[in-house]
Design an enzyme around this catalytic site. Sequence first.
Site, PDB file in Angstrom:
ATOM      1  N   GLY A 171       2.839  -2.272   3.941  1.00 15.24           N
ATOM      2  CA  GLY A 171       2.684  -3.011   2.938  1.00 15.24           C
ATOM      3  C   GLY A 171       1.777  -2.554   1.610  1.00 15.24           C
ATOM      4  O   GLY A 171       1.668  -1.228   1.625  1.00 15.24           O
ATOM      5  N   SER A 186      -0.104   5.682  -4.043  1.00 23.63           N
ATOM      6  CA  SER A 186      -0.112   5.556  -2.496  1.00 23.63           C
ATOM      7  C   SER A 186      -1.170   4.163  -2.467  1.00 23.63           C
ATOM      8  O   SER A 186      -1.805   3.819  -3.473  1.00 23.63           O
ATOM      9  CB  SER A 186      -1.064   6.586  -2.226  1.00 23.63           C
ATOM     10  OG  SER A 186      -1.767   6.191  -1.042  1.00 23.63           O
ATOM     11  N   HIS A 194       3.801  -0.746  -3.654  1.00 19.78           N
ATOM     12  CA  HIS A 194       3.859  -0.305  -5.059  1.00 19.78           C
ATOM     13  C   HIS A 194       5.210   0.269  -5.479  1.00 19.78           C
ATOM     14  O   HIS A 194       5.990   0.309  -4.600  1.00 19.78           O
ATOM     15  CB  HIS A 194       2.641   0.771  -5.130  1.00 19.78           C
ATOM     16  CG  HIS A 194       2.784   1.971  -4.006  1.00 19.78           C
ATOM     17  ND1 HIS A 194       3.915   2.622  -4.113  1.00 19.78           N
ATOM     18  CD2 HIS A 194       1.742   2.132  -3.063  1.00 19.78           C
ATOM     19  CE1 HIS A 194       3.466   3.474  -2.969  1.00 19.78           C
ATOM     20  NE2 HIS A 194       2.590   3.018  -2.428  1.00 19.78           N
ATOM     21  N   GLN A 248       5.792  13.424   7.906  1.00 19.97           N
ATOM     22  CA  GLN A 248       6.007  12.302   8.843  1.00 19.97           C
ATOM     23  C   GLN A 248       7.626  12.174   8.750  1.00 19.97           C
ATOM     24  O   GLN A 248       8.212  11.858   9.732  1.00 19.97           O
ATOM     25  CB  GLN A 248       5.380  11.167   8.176  1.00 19.97           C
ATOM     26  CG  GLN A 248       6.135   9.865   8.680  1.00 19.97           C
ATOM     27  CD  GLN A 248       5.383   8.465   7.995  1.00 19.97           C
ATOM     28  OE1 GLN A 248       4.049   8.276   8.109  1.00 19.97           O
ATOM     29  NE2 GLN A 248       6.080   7.904   6.991  1.00 19.97           N
ATOM     30  N   HIS A 269       7.302   2.365  -2.781  1.00 18.79           N
ATOM     31  CA  HIS A 269       8.014   1.684  -1.768  1.00 18.79           C
ATOM     32  C   HIS A 269       9.344   1.112  -2.493  1.00 18.79           C
ATOM     33  O   HIS A 269      10.296   1.020  -1.516  1.00 18.79           O
ATOM     34  CB  HIS A 269       7.058   0.534  -1.470  1.00 18.79           C
ATOM     35  CG  HIS A 269       5.657   0.760  -0.420  1.00 18.79           C
ATOM     36  ND1 HIS A 269       4.470   0.593  -1.090  1.00 18.79           N
ATOM     37  CD2 HIS A 269       5.428   1.417   0.973  1.00 18.79           C
ATOM     38  CE1 HIS A 269       3.553   1.128  -0.367  1.00 18.79           C
ATOM     39  NE2 HIS A 269       4.082   1.658   0.766  1.00 18.79           N
ATOM     40  N   GLU A 318       9.312  10.937   0.744  1.00 15.03           N
ATOM     41  CA  GLU A 318       8.976  12.537   0.794  1.00 15.03           C
ATOM     42  C   GLU A 318       7.326  12.665   0.708  1.00 15.03           C
ATOM     43  O   GLU A 318       6.989  13.570   0.807  1.00 15.03           O
ATOM     44  CB  GLU A 318       9.625  13.191  -0.076  1.00 15.03           C
ATOM     45  CG  GLU A 318      11.061  13.561   0.269  1.00 15.03           C
ATOM     46  CD  GLU A 318      11.624  14.647  -0.906  1.00 15.03           C
ATOM     47  OE1 GLU A 318      11.063  15.042  -1.889  1.00 15.03           O
ATOM     48  OE2 GLU A 318      12.801  15.159  -0.509  1.00 15.03           O
ATOM     49  N   LYS A 319       6.693  11.423   0.099  1.00 11.59           N
ATOM     50  CA  LYS A 319       5.296  11.794  -0.227  1.00 11.59           C
ATOM     51  C   LYS A 319       4.583  11.890   1.274  1.00 11.59           C
ATOM     52  O   LYS A 319       3.802  12.527   1.174  1.00 11.59           O
ATOM     53  CB  LYS A 319       4.838  10.081  -0.561  1.00 11.59           C
ATOM     54  CG  LYS A 319       3.323   9.593  -0.503  1.00 11.59           C
ATOM     55  CD  LYS A 319       2.350  10.498  -1.410  1.00 11.59           C
ATOM     56  CE  LYS A 319       1.356   9.876  -1.480  1.00 11.59           C
ATOM     57  NZ  LYS A 319       0.608   9.872   0.053  1.00 11.59           N
ATOM     58  N   ASP A 320       5.258  11.363   2.346  1.00 11.63           N
ATOM     59  CA  ASP A 320       4.717  11.616   3.538  1.00 11.63           C
ATOM     60  C   ASP A 320       5.577  12.555   4.341  1.00 11.63           C
ATOM     61  O   ASP A 320       6.334  12.282   5.228  1.00 11.63           O
ATOM     62  CB  ASP A 320       4.454  10.514   4.470  1.00 11.63           C
ATOM     63  CG  ASP A 320       3.522   9.443   3.776  1.00 11.63           C
ATOM     64  OD1 ASP A 320       2.362   9.475   3.872  1.00 11.63           O
ATOM     65  OD2 ASP A 320       3.941   8.482   3.067  1.00 11.63           O
TER      66      ASP A 320
HETATM   67  P1  AMP Z   1       3.213   3.395   3.733  1.00 14.83           P
HETATM   68  O1  AMP Z   1       3.038   1.944   3.477  1.00 14.83           O
HETATM   69  O2  AMP Z   1       2.057   4.339   2.992  1.00 14.83           O
HETATM   70  O3  AMP Z   1       3.295   3.638   5.300  1.00 14.83           O
HETATM   71  O4  AMP Z   1       4.579   3.952   3.217  1.00 14.83           O
HETATM   72  C1  AMP Z   1       5.636   3.589   3.613  1.00 14.83           C
HETATM   73  C2  AMP Z   1       6.903   4.302   3.029  1.00 14.83           C
HETATM   74  O5  AMP Z   1       6.840   4.391   1.724  1.00 14.83           O
HETATM   75  C3  AMP Z   1       6.746   5.790   3.733  1.00 14.83           C
HETATM   76  O6  AMP Z   1       8.271   6.228   3.904  1.00 14.83           O
HETATM   77  C4  AMP Z   1       6.255   6.556   2.647  1.00 14.83           C
HETATM   78  O7  AMP Z   1       6.441   7.795   2.674  1.00 14.83           O
HETATM   79  C5  AMP Z   1       6.830   5.872   1.296  1.00 14.83           C
HETATM   80  N1  AMP Z   1       6.049   5.800   0.119  1.00 14.83           N
HETATM   81  C6  AMP Z   1       4.788   5.735   0.195  1.00 14.83           C
HETATM   82  N2  AMP Z   1       4.214   6.147  -1.180  1.00 14.83           N
HETATM   83  C7  AMP Z   1       5.521   6.709  -1.828  1.00 14.83           C
HETATM   84  C8  AMP Z   1       5.583   7.362  -3.027  1.00 14.83           C
HETATM   85  N3  AMP Z   1       4.542   7.388  -4.151  1.00 14.83           N
HETATM   86  N4  AMP Z   1       6.729   7.823  -3.502  1.00 14.83           N
HETATM   87  C9  AMP Z   1       8.002   7.432  -2.425  1.00 14.83           C
HETATM   88  N5  AMP Z   1       7.539   7.105  -1.258  1.00 14.83           N
HETATM   89  C10 AMP Z   1       6.407   6.702  -0.831  1.00 14.83           C
END
Ligand code: AMP
Length: 284
Positions: A32, A185, A35, A153, A38, A148-150
Amino acid sequence: MTEIVREKEQIQTLVASYRTAGLRVAVVPTMGGLHDGHLALVRQAAKTADRIILTIYVNPTQFAAHEDLDSYPRQLEADRAACEALGLVDAIYAPLVMYHDAHATMVTPTGAAAMLEGEARPHFFTGVATIVLKLFHHVPADEAFFGEKDYQQLCVIRQMVRDLDIPIQIAAVPTERAPDGLALSSRNAYLSEDERAIAPQLYQAMRQAAHALLSGVDTGEVLGKMATSLMGAGFAAIDYIALRDPVTLAETDIVTSDTRLLVAAHLGKTRLIDNASLSDLVPR
Ligand code: AMP
């Protein structure tokens, strides 16, 4: 209005009905605080999927006791509005409970999980692998989208899917950035105004390093200079600056355009991570 599903049985039934109708289903797991990063995953999913389920769950098992579980952004109504405006999400799965009281089984990845983030945050990938496997059971989609940000992971999840024969395809989506280069992020919300002004220097330092590396400058020298410039810019501590094989994440002395540069650094109370292939960092 985009439906929010709370119950495992309900989302399983919905996904089963899609698949029985011959529709291709994508799942986009998130915590959640949505941004544009996501939403980039959702847009990418829409290119191949007929139906998209976005999941929102702030997973306690991937946070250590001293980390930001309590303060992590929780904004379900705003997230629902973002999905609504995009018009591509068929349902949000936001379970209230993912671990019953007697939960006693965790998935512990090694290999790609044993380094970098795995060293800095020892519980992290066990929490991630466990929740992602559970979410795959709740939302048995054809394809799952990760950013790919993570990057580590992503590698760990690909490894888990291969190792445990999980019947789902994993798709990777490039990192979405602010115009000044900062990777989007949910944790950027923690940055003060001054810190937000410093933060893009992480990406700038990565670009300078990539340029030098591809010009043949010695790896140790480049990474050392990068650390010095980040500390000079105001980063408080650097957990790692690493050059790795893009698939196994093994250390590599051979610098190619595919080599991955990965960084984790603290700015005030916020821990920022970023990564890219050297070719993506140097405009062709
Ligand atoms: P999170 O909510 O931070 O756990 O992220 C959920 C998914 O969104 C994960 O697969 C992240 O790698 C991806 N994500 C988060 N930030 C970005 C970004 N700036 N660009 C691309 N994917 C992202």
